[in-house]
Design a protein around this motif. Structure first.
Motif, mmCIF file in Angstrom:
data_model
loop_
_atom_site.group_PDB
_atom_site.id
_atom_site.type_symbol
_atom_site.label_atom_id
_atom_site.label_comp_id
_atom_site.label_asym_id
_atom_site.label_seq_id
_atom_site.Cartn_x
_atom_site.Cartn_y
_atom_site.Cartn_z
ATOM 1 N N LEU A 227 0.829 -1.210 0.000
ATOM 2 C CA LEU A 227 0.000 0.000 0.000
ATOM 3 C C LEU A 227 0.861 1.258 0.000
ATOM 4 O O LEU A 227 0.434 2.321 -0.444
ATOM 5 C CB LEU A 227 -0.918 0.038 1.233
ATOM 6 C CG LEU A 227 -2.118 -0.898 1.242
ATOM 7 C CD1 LEU A 227 -2.818 -0.825 2.588
ATOM 8 C CD2 LEU A 227 -3.102 -0.523 0.136
ATOM 9 N N THR A 239 -9.269 4.613 0.130
ATOM 10 C CA THR A 239 -9.318 3.156 0.070
ATOM 11 C C THR A 239 -8.103 2.543 0.755
ATOM 12 O O THR A 239 -8.217 1.590 1.532
ATOM 13 C CB THR A 239 -9.374 2.699 -1.403
ATOM 14 O OG1 THR A 239 -10.324 3.503 -2.087
ATOM 15 C CG2 THR A 239 -9.756 1.246 -1.506
ATOM 16 N N GLN A 243 -7.925 0.140 4.192
ATOM 17 C CA GLN A 243 -7.255 -1.160 4.271
ATOM 18 C C GLN A 243 -6.237 -1.186 5.407
ATOM 19 O O GLN A 243 -6.139 -2.167 6.137
ATOM 20 C CB GLN A 243 -6.577 -1.497 2.941
ATOM 21 C CG GLN A 243 -7.586 -1.748 1.837
ATOM 22 C CD GLN A 243 -7.100 -2.725 0.783
ATOM 23 O OE1 GLN A 243 -5.921 -3.056 0.707
ATOM 24 N NE2 GLN A 243 -8.027 -3.209 -0.033
ATOM 25 N N ARG A 244 -5.491 -0.107 5.537
ATOM 26 C CA ARG A 244 -4.522 -0.045 6.646
ATOM 27 C C ARG A 244 -5.221 -0.216 7.988
ATOM 28 O O ARG A 244 -4.766 -0.964 8.846
ATOM 29 C CB ARG A 244 -3.778 1.295 6.633
ATOM 30 C CG ARG A 244 -2.639 1.314 5.660
ATOM 31 C CD ARG A 244 -1.761 2.540 5.830
ATOM 32 N NE ARG A 244 -1.069 2.755 4.578
ATOM 33 C CZ ARG A 244 -1.449 3.624 3.646
ATOM 34 N NH1 ARG A 244 -2.472 4.422 3.864
ATOM 35 N NH2 ARG A 244 -0.798 3.708 2.521
ATOM 36 N N TRP A 246 -8.048 -1.635 8.577
ATOM 37 C CA TRP A 246 -8.623 -2.974 8.682
ATOM 38 C C TRP A 246 -7.541 -3.989 9.079
ATOM 39 O O TRP A 246 -7.770 -4.867 9.907
ATOM 40 C CB TRP A 246 -9.260 -3.357 7.349
ATOM 41 C CG TRP A 246 -9.972 -4.670 7.379
ATOM 42 C CD1 TRP A 246 -9.465 -5.872 7.015
ATOM 43 C CD2 TRP A 246 -11.310 -4.906 7.812
ATOM 44 N NE1 TRP A 246 -10.402 -6.853 7.179
ATOM 45 C CE2 TRP A 246 -11.549 -6.294 7.669
ATOM 46 C CE3 TRP A 246 -12.334 -4.099 8.298
ATOM 47 C CZ2 TRP A 246 -12.768 -6.876 8.004
ATOM 48 C CZ3 TRP A 246 -13.549 -4.681 8.636
ATOM 49 C CH2 TRP A 246 -13.758 -6.053 8.483
ATOM 50 N N VAL A 566 -12.450 -2.747 1.893
ATOM 51 C CA VAL A 566 -11.737 -3.755 2.647
ATOM 52 C C VAL A 566 -11.974 -5.186 2.202
ATOM 53 O O VAL A 566 -11.014 -5.912 1.971
ATOM 54 C CB VAL A 566 -11.941 -3.630 4.170
ATOM 55 C CG1 VAL A 566 -11.139 -2.471 4.696
ATOM 56 C CG2 VAL A 566 -13.379 -3.503 4.547
ATOM 57 N N LEU A 570 -9.357 -6.380 -0.646
ATOM 58 C CA LEU A 570 -8.290 -7.006 0.122
ATOM 59 C C LEU A 570 -8.188 -8.497 -0.218
ATOM 60 O O LEU A 570 -7.090 -9.026 -0.396
ATOM 61 C CB LEU A 570 -8.587 -6.809 1.609
ATOM 62 C CG LEU A 570 -7.417 -6.872 2.568
ATOM 63 C CD1 LEU A 570 -6.361 -5.837 2.211
ATOM 64 C CD2 LEU A 570 -7.895 -6.640 3.990
ATOM 65 N N ARG A 573 -6.464 -8.964 -3.501
ATOM 66 C CA ARG A 573 -5.016 -8.791 -3.384
ATOM 67 C C ARG A 573 -4.382 -10.048 -2.794
ATOM 68 O O ARG A 573 -3.329 -10.498 -3.248
ATOM 69 C CB ARG A 573 -4.706 -7.576 -2.501
ATOM 70 C CG ARG A 573 -5.135 -6.257 -3.103
ATOM 71 C CD ARG A 573 -4.759 -5.101 -2.193
ATOM 72 N NE ARG A 573 -3.335 -5.106 -1.913
ATOM 73 C CZ ARG A 573 -2.778 -4.625 -0.796
ATOM 74 N NH1 ARG A 573 -3.534 -4.091 0.142
ATOM 75 N NH2 ARG A 573 -1.484 -4.673 -0.634
#
Length: 830
Positions: A227, A239, A243-244, A246, A566, A570, A573
């Motif tokens: 990220l 976004t 994610q960070r 989460w 998320v 995620l 990914r």
RNA sequence: GCCCGAGUGGCGGAAUGGCAGACGCAGUGGACUCAAAAUCCACCGGGGGCAACCCCGUGCGAGUUCGACUCUCGCCUCGGGCACCA
């Protein structure tokens, strides 16, 4: 007809739009004509093998609900399609596929409600979605359409499960689910309303089932590191931040608190600096040590509490503002820092799934521990104080900061700033083998089991002798049978388990009678790899063709909603990372660029059925045409923020298209090539530059207003120069594709406007020969003067001093300092 | 509670250090019309002035700057997400 108030009357989407002139613009005819021609001429089909400048333009595929595409979908697709069409005009070979995310609990629940088998219902919905997607004029390559419910697709979803299984990335473990004791079925979290079953209202309980998990938490750090790598992932900040959060990395320590008989309770804390203030401990009620350490006298109370907690559903357990409850176990542990014996409690505010399932409670410096200590009369000891503050000042509320505090009452560590104390205490813990520094992540492994019908069966066979055996790849897909009794019922088993002919199979390893896994996989697994399948939909013997994948992936541009920031994004990914690690694909981050779009509200309020303010796109498209609708959606606000849909506003873009239509007509009748004023020339070049930049940044609203500005000037100046009109049509094409095609054809072209070249501009011509310079005196605007382009400071000052108004405000004073912003402004400081 | 957005005319919004309100909607006046619709022209933040013009104005309060909607600090309000994560 009752006479309503005028606003209501006008906002009726079925009210007639402005009528066209005799040779006027008829959106219905134009749009159906070009949709037919696009199909006939294969305009939107990309040569996947021959392309030299591949651009993979992805948008989030829809879940085909019975209601059809809503305006939010239309907004997202129109925005992504606009970008794809722009890129195509810029010379890229754009691949823009579409598909359907048709498995999952939403589809299943709806089917249950109607009493129609989803296998029957979903194809109907998909057909309706296809119609709508064609109707708005998406540049889709329909040859590559996919549906996650197609066995040709989910064969490979199952294949991916097997790859993870074989690599040890999938494992089985017991985990709690929501259970309705009345319906005797598992409920998803969203089916639990205030702790009760949404269907029958019975309070929901926790049950523990064996389920399949993917080891996404092993990838937490890599998911985090990428990220920060802008070259690898150019993503919307919102976004990436989601994610960070989460993934939730935290740095702290594991510390052992000794019990009797050589045992110890291990805790995780982010604040080892406060260890001297730990005056009690709390274990999660499910903690495995609880039965062994509980004193005889406390056994009943502890057992009762544990049962109480287990009977709660998974949702309400985690509501933070509930009053704290807990029970003393009768056991004591030793605080390793100060040697004091402290009581051990259990309480449901401590969660088994985070850290070690046990905490050291520092009530002076943690809000929750403070609340708990107050309620149960436990000791509170200050170990942090501000400079100059009494180290033994009573603690009125927990103080949790770091920066402003120093350690107190902490033995040899007293006096250190808190941050330094944290490092020092971790070092001490490690040297004395009482604990160690560790990094924790909030993210949990991904539970992919669903005790449901409408999904891909998990390809596992259970054998008495061999245990869980993967279905051999040659036997894929494990086809989801079409069954009548697809509803979860009170038998207490998954719907598929009721079908013995499907359920019982021979073990692939030893041949003895075995049974299939009856759970299906999570919909998010279907959608975690769909982008990989699109370029290879015609291949049945492998999931993704290597040459195709190498050419087209990772995805060049992905546009979608932040509601998937998320989960979907995620999981995708993670799956890419694993497939990369296993050598199946050449990249480990699937989406090179991601942009989140905003959401559409109606007249300032969120759309909802109960409010009755839901915009139904079909009605608007029928009245105004797809081109007007698209243009309006892109015009009503900044794409990345969303905007306010107002019925009254849609007439603006429609009038704009009408005027362009008329201009094109004028141009054909009276081609005045070469007759362009300097003013038009400058505006024309400015607009080309502006619109190009704005489209690149998805600033569609300002791009459209730029085009409107150019049109207004052309009308004012009575300019119908063909070159200019043609370029206006090209720049409008991403927004209003059918309209632009028709105009292009009327202007004498035989090929698609999308095979034309995006206009370029002359930088030199974006500024007038003579510019108007704003003149300020001491920062206040006082006058305007004409100077030649790029005039020097001396020239500008001279021009300003010659101005009557400026001289009046200078009032005879000397100019101390002139500040010139070339071609814009001159500020005279006196 | 934490994180992320956002506060600008009657409305949607534009301007990210340089003319606040582009573009559009709605509105007002006029042209055309028997009339209406459509279309075209003009006006369209507030206050003052006969006028040239002047003053005020971007949620609130400070600050930085020649100059602040824009940057900094401290608040307020609204929207969205996460939420007993130790």
């Amino acid at each position: 007809m009752p006479t309503g108030d005028p606003v209501t009357h006008r906002s009726d989407p079925t009210a007639a739009p402005p009528g066209p002139a005799a040779d006027g613009y008829h959106p219905d005819q134009v749009e159906s004509k070009w949709q037919a021609l696009w199909a006939e001429r294969h305009t939107n089909e990309t040569d996947l093998d021959g392309s030299t400048r591949p651009f993979y333009n992805l948008m989030m595929f829809p879940y085909p609900s019975a209601e059809g595409l809503h305006v939010g979908n239309m907004f997202a697709f129109a925005g992504a399609d606009t970008y794809g069409r722009f890129k195509r005009l810029r010379g890229w070979n754009v691949f823009e596929p579409i598909g359907f995310d048709a498995f999952g609990i939403h589809s299943e629940n709806y089917a249950i409600k109607l009493g129609i088998n989803p296998a029957e219902l979903i194809p109907r919905n998909i057909e309706n979605f296809r119609r709508q997607l064609r109707r708005i004029g998406g540049m889709f390559d329909w040859r590559h359409e996919l549906s996650t419910t197609d066995p040709r697709y989910y064969k490979w979803t199952q294949w991916i499960f097997l790859q993870l299984f074989k690599a040890g990335k999938a494992y089985r473990k017991a985990a709690p689910v929501n259970w309705c004791p009345s319906c005797k079925t598992v409920l998803a979290n969203e089916q639990v309303i205030n702790g009760a079953c949404e269907r029958c209202g019975t309070p929901v309980e926790q049950r523990t089932l064996e389920q399949w998990f993917f080891r996404i938490s092993d990838y937490a750090q890599r998911l985090l590191d990428d990220l920060d790598d802008k070259g690898k992932m150019d993503w919307s900040d919102s976004t990436a931040t989601a994610q960070r959060n989460w993934i939730g990395r935290s740095e702290g320590a594991e510390i052992d608190f000794p019990l009797e008989h050589d045992r110890a309770i291990q805790v995780y804390t982010t604040r080892p600096d406060t260890v001297f203030g730990a005056t009690f401990m709390v274990l999660a009620p499910e903690h495995p040590l609880v039965p062994e350490i509980t004193a005889a006298a406390q056994r009943d109370a502890v057992e009762t509490y544990r049962r109480q907690v287990a009977s709660k559903d998974l949702v309400s357990r985690k509501v933070g503002d509930r009053e704290k409850t807990g029970v003393f176990t009768g056991a004591f542990a030793k605080n390793p820092a100060n040697g004091r014996m402290i009581p051990v409690w259990i309480a449901d505010y401590v969660l088994m799934e985070y850290g070690t399932g046990a905490i050291m409670a520092v009530p002076a410096h943690d809000e929750r521990d403070f609340e708990f200590a107050r309620k149960y009369g436990l000791r509170i000891v200050r170990v942090l104080a501000r400079p100059g503050q009494d180290p033994d000042a009573p603690v009125e509320q927990s103080e949790t900061g770091v920066e402003e505090f120093r350690l107190v009452n902490s033995g040899e560590f007293s006096g250190m700033p808190a941050a330094e104390g944290k490092t020092a205490i971790i070092r001490w813990l490690e040297e004395t083998e009482r604990g160690k520094g560790v990094v924790q992540y909030r993210i949990h492994d991904w539970c992919i089991s669903r005790q449901r019908y409408w999904g891909p069966p998990i390809p596992i066979i259970y054998c008495q002798g061999c245990g869980p055996v993967p279905v051999p790849e040659k036997d894929l897909p494990v086809v989801l049978p079409v069954i009548e009794d697809f509803r979860p019922d009170d038998s207490g088993v998954s719907p598929l388990a009721r079908h013995e002919e499907w359920y019982y199979v021979d073990c692939p390893a030893c041949g003895s009678r075995a049974r299939r896994e009856t759970d299906v996989s999570d919909t998010f697994l279907d959608s975690a790899w769909y982008y990989l399948r699109y370029p290879s939909t015609e291949f049945d013997d492998h999931p993704f063709d290597h040459a195709r994948t190498r050419k087209w992936l990772p995805v060049t541009s992905y546009i979608g909603g932040n509601e998937h920031a998320v989960l979907h994004l995620l999981y995708s990914r993670f799956i890419a990372m694993v497939l990369h690690e296993l050598g199946h694909i050449h990249f480990d981050e699937p989406f090179a660029k991601f942009r989140a779009h905003g959401i559409i509200v109606k007249d300032g309020a969120k759309m909802s059925k109960s409010r009755g303010n839901v915009v139904i796109p079909d009605e608007y498209i029928a009245r105004w045409g797809a081109d007007t609708f698209r243009t309006y959606l892109m015009f009503l606000g900044p794409f990345q923020d969303g905007g306010d849909f107002q019925d009254a506003g849609i007439s603006g873009p429609r009038r704009f298209l009408e005027k362009v239509w008329q201009l094109v007509g004028d141009c054909i009748r009276d081609d005045a090539s070469g007759e362009t004023t300097h003013k038009v020339l400058v505006k024309w070049n400015q607009t080309k530059k502006h619109v190009t930049h704005e489209l690149e940044d998805l600033k569609y609203n300002t791009a459209i207003s730029g085009l409107m500005g150019l049109l207004n000037l052309l009308r004012e100046e009575n300019c119908r120069e063909k070159h200019v009109v043609q370029e206006l049509v090209i720049m409008l094409a991403p927004f209003a594709p059918h309209f632009a095609e028709e105009c292009w054809e009327r202007l004498g072209h035989r090929t698609s406007v999308f095979d034309a070249h995006w206009p370029s501009w002359d930088e030199h011509l974006t500024v007038e020969h003579m510019v108007e310079l704003v003149v300020q005196v001491n920062g206040k605007t006082r006058s305007k003067v004409q100077v030649r382009r790029d005039a020097s400071e001396d020239e500008a000052v001279a021009a300003a001093l010659a101005d009557e108004t400026v001289r009046r405000f200078l009032d005879g004073k000397e100019v101390r300092k002139p500040i010139l912003v070339p071609n814009r402004l001159l500020n005279l400081v006196v």
